[in-house]
Design an enzyme around this catalytic site. Sequence first.
Site, mmCIF file in Angstrom:
data_model
loop_
_atom_site.group_PDB
_atom_site.id
_atom_site.type_symbol
_atom_site.label_atom_id
_atom_site.label_comp_id
_atom_site.label_asym_id
_atom_site.label_seq_id
_atom_site.Cartn_x
_atom_site.Cartn_y
_atom_site.Cartn_z
ATOM 1 N N GLY A 31 0.720 -1.430 -0.209
ATOM 2 C CA GLY A 31 -0.208 0.026 0.136
ATOM 3 C C GLY A 31 1.096 1.481 0.208
ATOM 4 N N GLY A 36 5.648 4.397 -8.590
ATOM 5 C CA GLY A 36 6.426 3.405 -9.075
ATOM 6 C C GLY A 36 5.394 2.205 -9.171
ATOM 7 N N HIS A 37 5.096 1.476 -8.073
ATOM 8 C CA HIS A 37 3.713 0.906 -7.961
ATOM 9 C C HIS A 37 2.715 0.831 -9.300
ATOM 10 C CE1 HIS A 37 4.238 1.547 -3.329
ATOM 11 N NE2 HIS A 37 4.442 0.616 -3.762
ATOM 12 N N GLN A 61 8.365 -9.303 8.090
ATOM 13 C CA GLN A 61 8.796 -8.625 7.781
ATOM 14 C C GLN A 61 9.705 -7.148 7.993
ATOM 15 O OE1 GLN A 61 6.793 -8.174 3.817
ATOM 16 N NE2 GLN A 61 7.906 -5.987 2.881
ATOM 17 N N GLY A 147 9.307 -3.913 -8.287
ATOM 18 C CA GLY A 147 10.481 -2.923 -8.520
ATOM 19 C C GLY A 147 11.675 -3.577 -8.084
ATOM 20 N N LYS A 149 13.933 -1.369 -7.478
ATOM 21 C CA LYS A 149 14.487 -0.594 -6.306
ATOM 22 C C LYS A 149 15.386 -1.079 -4.890
ATOM 23 C CE LYS A 149 12.245 1.856 -3.136
ATOM 24 N NZ LYS A 149 12.596 1.321 -2.247
ATOM 25 N N MET A 188 11.299 6.158 -5.754
ATOM 26 C CA MET A 188 10.440 6.616 -5.084
ATOM 27 C C MET A 188 9.910 5.392 -4.617
ATOM 28 S SD MET A 188 7.584 7.802 -8.100
ATOM 29 C CE MET A 188 7.460 9.174 -9.463
ATOM 30 N N SER A 189 9.748 5.487 -3.152
ATOM 31 C CA SER A 189 9.466 5.235 -1.884
ATOM 32 C C SER A 189 8.271 5.979 -1.328
ATOM 33 C CB SER A 189 11.031 5.022 -1.153
ATOM 34 O OG SER A 189 10.659 4.343 -0.306
ATOM 35 N N SER A 190 7.823 4.820 -0.547
ATOM 36 C CA SER A 190 6.732 5.173 0.584
ATOM 37 C C SER A 190 7.456 5.750 1.737
ATOM 38 C CB SER A 190 6.058 3.881 0.623
ATOM 39 O OG SER A 190 5.139 3.234 -0.347
#
Length: 284
Positions: A31, A36-37, A61, A147, A149, A188-190
């Site tokens: 979520g 990116g998603h 995790q 991804g 990343k 891009m990252s949450s």
Amino acid sequence: MQTANTLEALRESVAKLRAGGETVGLVPTMGALHEGHLTLVRRAREACDHVVASIFVNPTQFGPNEDLDAYPRQLAEDSAMLESEGCALLWAPTVDVMYPGGFVTNISVSGVSDGFCGADRPGHFDGVATVVCKLFNQVRPDMAFFGEKDWQQLAVIRAMARDLDLVLPHVHSIIGVSTVREADGLAMSSRNRYLSQKDRTAAARLPAAMKQAISQIEGGDNVAQSLKALKGALIDAGFASVDYAELADASSLVSLDTLTGAPARLLVAARIGGTRLIDNMAVN
């Protein structure tokens, strides 16, 4: 777009999507979706007849000192974004559905999970491998999209699928999609939303320093010295620490002190303003 919250509903919906022999692509996420998603969803739509996306913040995790409770959750907004991209089905299980009472199984992938983020976050990739194996068995996708990343995560998932004979999707149908970046190059990252304006500006130095190191290494400079300069550039830019900055074989993730002619990756993890950022780039 349909939404399934129980395994029975998921399997019924996937069976309907498959009627007539149509293919299904899976995009697993936690979520807090960003471009990116959505790029993964678009890639899946190009390759498959239908796309199933999952949203599940996987507790196994996260380490004891990590940000599970603080991890952003915005299911309604994420659902709307997926629907706008033509996603056919959202799989959004609760923790109790994914890990019912009495759950005792854990998947550990040795080798590719040992170094880098695996060394800094013990048990992290066990949680990743276990939940992704469950997602593969639950959805049975023809292809799955991740991804690049998190290159180490992708390597762990491919090894897990190969070793456990997960035919759908097999390792060759686990598709790595190039990292989507902001205009200044930051991946891009949450977690980027955790950065203050000052730290966000400084964070752009990460991809810039990586590109400089890659240019030096590809030009024949000493690998160790190039990586030392990379770390120094990040500290000078305002990063609090560098967890790792290493050149590694792209498949085995064995660290390299020189280019061998095989595909390699530069992998970096660094902390700024309390946020841990990771990135990787190809080295030829």
